[in-house]
Every structure is written in structure tokens, then in C-alpha cells.
Design a protein around this motif. Structure first.
Motif, PDB file in Angstrom:
ATOM      1  N   SER A 285      -6.889   7.880  -2.780  1.00  0.00           N
ATOM      2  CA  SER A 285      -5.830   8.626  -3.487  1.00  0.00           C
ATOM      3  C   SER A 285      -4.666   8.996  -2.572  1.00  0.00           C
ATOM      4  CB  SER A 285      -6.413   9.869  -4.154  1.00  0.00           C
ATOM      5  OG  SER A 285      -7.200   9.510  -5.259  1.00  0.00           O
ATOM      6  N   TYR A 287      -3.589   7.397  -0.009  1.00  0.00           N
ATOM      7  CA  TYR A 287      -2.863   6.151   0.245  1.00  0.00           C
ATOM      8  C   TYR A 287      -2.005   5.796  -0.967  1.00  0.00           C
ATOM      9  CZ  TYR A 287      -2.037   1.329   1.792  1.00  0.00           C
ATOM     10  OH  TYR A 287      -1.454   0.152   2.187  1.00  0.00           O
ATOM     11  N   ALA A 288      -2.561   5.991  -2.154  1.00  0.00           N
ATOM     12  CA  ALA A 288      -1.803   5.715  -3.382  1.00  0.00           C
ATOM     13  C   ALA A 288      -0.635   6.691  -3.520  1.00  0.00           C
ATOM     14  CB  ALA A 288      -2.725   5.817  -4.591  1.00  0.00           C
ATOM     15  N   HIS A 291       2.379   5.841  -1.572  1.00  0.00           N
ATOM     16  CA  HIS A 291       3.163   4.735  -2.127  1.00  0.00           C
ATOM     17  C   HIS A 291       3.654   5.051  -3.545  1.00  0.00           C
ATOM     18  CE1 HIS A 291       1.067   2.626   1.160  1.00  0.00           C
ATOM     19  NE2 HIS A 291       2.038   1.742   1.083  1.00  0.00           N
ATOM     20  N   VAL A 293       1.963   5.854  -6.220  1.00  0.00           N
ATOM     21  CA  VAL A 293       1.125   5.144  -7.192  1.00  0.00           C
ATOM     22  C   VAL A 293       0.041   6.099  -7.679  1.00  0.00           C
ATOM     23  CG1 VAL A 293      -0.485   3.226  -7.550  1.00  0.00           C
ATOM     24  CG2 VAL A 293       1.558   2.891  -6.146  1.00  0.00           C
ATOM     25  N   LEU A 295      -3.607   6.763  -9.281  1.00  0.00           N
ATOM     26  CA  LEU A 295      -4.936   6.161  -9.442  1.00  0.00           C
ATOM     27  C   LEU A 295      -5.635   6.833 -10.611  1.00  0.00           C
ATOM     28  CD1 LEU A 295      -6.630   5.652  -5.930  1.00  0.00           C
ATOM     29  CD2 LEU A 295      -5.792   3.924  -7.502  1.00  0.00           C
ATOM     30  N   LYS A 322      -6.581  -1.159  -2.394  1.00  0.00           N
ATOM     31  CA  LYS A 322      -5.449  -1.232  -1.465  1.00  0.00           C
ATOM     32  C   LYS A 322      -4.469  -2.313  -1.904  1.00  0.00           C
ATOM     33  CE  LYS A 322      -4.415  -1.979   3.435  1.00  0.00           C
ATOM     34  NZ  LYS A 322      -3.710  -3.249   3.348  1.00  0.00           N
ATOM     35  N   VAL A 325      -2.583  -1.144  -5.041  1.00  0.00           N
ATOM     36  CA  VAL A 325      -1.563  -0.129  -4.712  1.00  0.00           C
ATOM     37  C   VAL A 325      -0.336  -0.795  -4.090  1.00  0.00           C
ATOM     38  CG1 VAL A 325      -1.059   1.803  -3.163  1.00  0.00           C
ATOM     39  CG2 VAL A 325      -3.180   1.790  -4.477  1.00  0.00           C
ATOM     40  N   GLU A 326      -0.551  -1.704  -3.166  1.00  0.00           N
ATOM     41  CA  GLU A 326       0.568  -2.378  -2.497  1.00  0.00           C
ATOM     42  C   GLU A 326       1.332  -3.277  -3.465  1.00  0.00           C
ATOM     43  OE1 GLU A 326      -1.376  -4.279   0.762  1.00  0.00           O
ATOM     44  OE2 GLU A 326      -1.504  -2.441   1.955  1.00  0.00           O
ATOM     45  N   CYS A 328       1.773  -2.605  -6.611  1.00  0.00           N
ATOM     46  CA  CYS A 328       2.618  -1.685  -7.390  1.00  0.00           C
ATOM     47  C   CYS A 328       3.817  -1.208  -6.569  1.00  0.00           C
ATOM     48  CB  CYS A 328       1.799  -0.470  -7.832  1.00  0.00           C
ATOM     49  SG  CYS A 328       0.533  -0.835  -9.050  1.00  0.00           S
ATOM     50  N   VAL A 338      -2.654   2.312 -11.081  1.00  0.00           N
ATOM     51  CA  VAL A 338      -3.844   1.492 -10.870  1.00  0.00           C
ATOM     52  C   VAL A 338      -4.985   2.130 -11.650  1.00  0.00           C
ATOM     53  CG1 VAL A 338      -5.508   0.596  -9.193  1.00  0.00           C
ATOM     54  CG2 VAL A 338      -3.074   0.713  -8.601  1.00  0.00           C
ATOM     55  N   ASP A 355      -3.554  -3.168 -12.392  1.00  0.00           N
ATOM     56  CA  ASP A 355      -2.333  -2.535 -11.897  1.00  0.00           C
ATOM     57  C   ASP A 355      -1.126  -3.068 -12.662  1.00  0.00           C
ATOM     58  OD1 ASP A 355      -0.887  -4.802 -10.381  1.00  0.00           O
ATOM     59  OD2 ASP A 355      -2.854  -4.868  -9.440  1.00  0.00           O
TER      60      ASP A 355
END
Length: 429
Positions: A285, A287-288, A291, A293, A295, A322, A325-326, A328, A338, A355
């Protein structure tokens, strides 16, 4: 034509360890073991001797010397002695007029094989050593049999001068060269896959810094207020409760991250996929969020069990999330989402990861999971290769639906593990 059949048959037996290696270790995240070399070589030696060519009654010709030499190179001297013992026992069992000379030849070639094995690992020109070994394995039996029974050589000169050298030269060079190439490629794959995992975990760690900093900032602020002398006892108690809550949240985030990043084992065991997915979502989360994004997760209320390696399964989830997320993050002016969904359908566990990112073409989607293929300009693709192979090793399948600009949906199906039925079987036993 008979001679050609003999050569092809012996070539087939000679390459059995190579074929068995590619089948057995294809989905493994480890390389061969000495026990594998010993077992595969022993099977190959048995079949080779059982179906050996014979142009003179009691004399049998096969690929035995190459197999024992191969066993020494990749299994060591202990494997060589095991194969030597197998040969001696089986050759005595087969019997025939040539049993004595066959044992004498083997006792002559075995020390030579050991010497060549030592030279092979010390020399840079290994192909030349393999050709020398093939020549040695051809000349030694020829000379020994000629001295013992020259008529058998003279009457079958083509067989001894063409067939035997050809199968020894080709068998020795092809088996060891191909097997060594496959082993080196497997080592490279394991090394790159481990580096890819470290990269993924390091990216997650960078996002955790922000996630941990927020509760620490709150704790610092409330402790400062307490130190400045807040007189209201109720307010102090409330500050302390908030601090404890923030510390507990920090502890939870770090402990789950450590669970994700610990070294991967090899053992498969009953694994609660619902719990793994929830833990991985909590770790990913931050990390999302970094970016921009969102989750979303949808899990059944009860545990969902599969038979898998939990460490590998965690890494699989990290890789898929991962990448989603990238994907998106690469689509501008769009709030990335996602969605993770876990369902049980007809004795299958179905996990979907969807996603609304940049998506892929049909050709890119088909190549996913292939070694060194990646849709990212700086990616190696080994993260997805590892994930696909891990899912296959758990008895599962992966399908993908995607279109450029329309996002991607991965569907992972795994066999369900019924703990209740397993417990009943154990009770009956």
C-alpha cells in the motif's frame, strides 16, 4: 542402416540426463544436485548396457565410458565410483565371452577418465578435452579387444572404426557441452532472479520510509506536548494511547515487510492465501500511495488454503502488484486503481489482479513469463518469469487479458487444499 540405428539409440541414452534435467529443474529455483546426477547417470548406464550393440557374440558396445565420465564431471569422484560398481555388477550379470575383457577395459579407462576430469576443470579449452576423451574412449577398447580377439576386429572393421568412434566422440562432446550450457544458463537465471527480487524489495522499502515517518512524526509531536507540561491527566492519557497506536502500526508495517523480504525456502506446505494476500496488500500500500495508485482488495471471509511455498507465493504477489502499480503510474492524468479479488470456484482458488494502467498489446501479453522479456525499457522480465514458474510449480495456471490503454487483468488459478479432507485421511491412517 543397422549401424545408424545403433548410433541413434546410444545417442538417445547418452542425452537422457540432459533431457531429465530440463524436465525436472525447468520450474525449480535451484540447480541440479549430485544425487540427481548419480540417479540419472545410473538409469542411463543401465539402459545403454541393456540395449548395447553386439556384432560378436558376448561382446557388447555402448556409451558406458561417456556416461561415467559425465557422472564424474558433474557429480564428482563418488558418483564415478557408484557408476563403476553398477557397471561391474551388471556386466557380470549379463555375462558372455567378452565379460573379462570388458572389465579389464573399464579398469583401464576409469583412471584415464579421472585424469581427464581433473584436466577438464583446469583447462580453458574444454571442448578439446572432450574430443580427447572421445578418442581415448574409442582407442582403448579397440586396442584391448584386438589384443584379446583380433579376428572380431578385422571381421567388423567398419563397426569398430566408424560406429564406435562416432558415438563416443559425438556422445561425449554433445552431452557434456549441452548439459554444462543448461547449468550455466540456470545459474544465471537464479542469480538474476534473486537480484530482481532484491530490486523489488528495495523499491518497496523506499516507500515504507514515508509510511513509517508519519506515525513517528505523530509520536514525536505528542511526546513534545507531554514534555512541555500538559497538566490535564485525561489529555495525557489520550496522547499516550495515540502514541501507542502509532507505534503498534509502525511495528506491524515493519514486521510484515520483514516477512515479505526474508529468504525464500523450497518447502511446500499448506498456505493461507487469503492471509498472504492481505499481508502483501498492507506492505505494498505505501508503494501504491507513493505512485498515487489505490489498492482495493476483496477476500472471502474464511481462510483459503493452497499447497505452496509461502515465501515464493509472497514474492509472486509482490511482483504482480508492483507491476500493476507501475503500469498505472505510467498512464498520465488518471487515478490508478489496482483491484485484487480472491474467489473459490470448483475446487480452484482464483486470484484476479486487475489494473487500469497502460495495458499491453496481444503480442506482449503472449510473451509474458518468457525469460528476459519485459515491457519496461529498463526491466529484465525475470520477476514475471520467476512468478510464472512458481505458479506452475504449485500446479496452477496464469492467463492475461490486456489492451493498450485499457489496463490488464491477470487471472491466477491454483488447486485448493482441503485441510478437512487431509485431516480425515490422517485420522484413518
Amino acid at each position: 542402416m543397422t549401424f545408424l540405428k545403433d548410433i541413434i539409440l546410444q545417442m538417445f541414452f547418452a542425452h537422457m540426463p540432459f533431457v531429465m534435467y530440463n524436465i525436472f529443474y525447468r520450474d525449480q529455483s535451484r540447480n541440479y544436485s549430485k544425487s540427481f546426477i548419480t540417479l540419472s547417470s545410473a538409469i542411463c548406464l543401465f539402459l545403454s548396457m541393456t540395449f548395447g550393440a553386439s556384432v560378436v557374440h558376448g561382446y557388447f558396445y555402448d556409451i558406458r565410458y561417456t556416461i561415467i565420465f559425465f557422472g564424474m564431471i558433474f557429480g564428482g569422484l563418488q558418483t564415478g565410483f557408484i557408476l563403476l560398481a553398477e557397471f561391474l555388477l551388471y556386466r557380470l550379470y549379463i555375462g558372455g565371452d567378452g565379460v573379462f575383457i570388458a572389465i579389464v577395459i573399464m579398469l583401464m579407462t576409469f583412471p584415464g577418465s579421472y585424469l581427464l576430469y581433473r584436466i577438464y576443470y583446469q583447462s580453458e579449452k574444454r571442448s578439446l578435452i572432450l574430443l580427447l576423451a572421445g578418442v581415448f574412449f574409442s582407442i582403448t577398447p579397440l586396442v584391448a579387444v584386438y589384443l584379446e580377439n583380433p579376428v572380431s576386429i578385422i571381421d567388423n572393421l567398419t563397426f569398430h572404426m566408424v560406429v564406435i568412434p562416432m558415438q563416443n566422440l559425438l556422445g561425449c562432446w554433445m552431452l557434456i557441452t549441452l548439459f554444462r550450457k543448461a547449468v550455466i544458463e540456470k545459474d544465471l537465471f537464479i542469480s538474476y532472479a534473486q537480484n530482481e527480487r532484491v530490486r523489488a524489495i528495495s523499491h518497496v522499502a523506499a516507500s515504507l520510509v514515508h509510511e513509517v515517518r508519519n506515525p513517528l512524526t505523530a509520536v514525536k509531536g505528542f511526546l513534545t506536548l507531554i514534555r512541555d507540561g500538559v497538566s490535564d491527566r485525561d489529555r495525557i492519557e489520550r496522547y499516550i494511547e495515540i502514541c501507542m497506536s502509532e507505534i503498534a502500526r509502525t511495528e506491524y508495517i515493519l514486521s510484515e515487510y520483514l516477512a515479505i523480504s526474508k529468504p525464500i525456502g523450497n518447502k511446500q506446505e499448506p498456505t493461507n492465501l487469503e492471509e498472504l494476500l492481505r499481508i502483501t496488500k498492507d506492505v505494498m500500500s505505501p508503494y501504491a500511495n507513493m505512485h498515487n495508485v489505490l489498492l482495493e482488495i476483496g477476500n472471502p471471509p474464511e481462510p483459503v488454503w493452497i499447497l505452496a511455498n509461502p515465501d515464493k507465493m509472497k514474492q509472486v504477489l509482490v511482483n504482480f502488484i508492483k507491476n500493476a502499480v507501475e503500469a498505472c503510474a505510467e498512464l498520465p492524468n488518471t487515478r490508478g486503481i489496482v483491484t485484487l479479488r480472491l474467489q473459490v470456484e470448483a475446487r480452484k482458488v482464483v486470484l484476479t489482479i486487475q489494473d487500469n494502467g497502460i495495458g499491453m498489446t496481444e503480442e506482449q501479453a503472449k510473451r509474458l513469463g518468457s525469460i528476459y522479456f519485459s515491457t519496461k525499457s529498463n526491466g529484465t522480465g525475470l520477476g514475471m518469469t520467476f512468478s510464472y514458474q512458481a505458479i506452475l510449480s504449485f500446479g496452477g495456471t496464469v492467463s492475461v487479458q490486456s489492451a493498450p490503454g485499457a489496463g490488464t487483468k491477470f487471472t491466477i488459478s491454483l488447486p485448493i487444499y482441503n485441510r478437512g479432507e487431509k485431516a480425515k485421511e490422517m485420522d484413518k491412517g
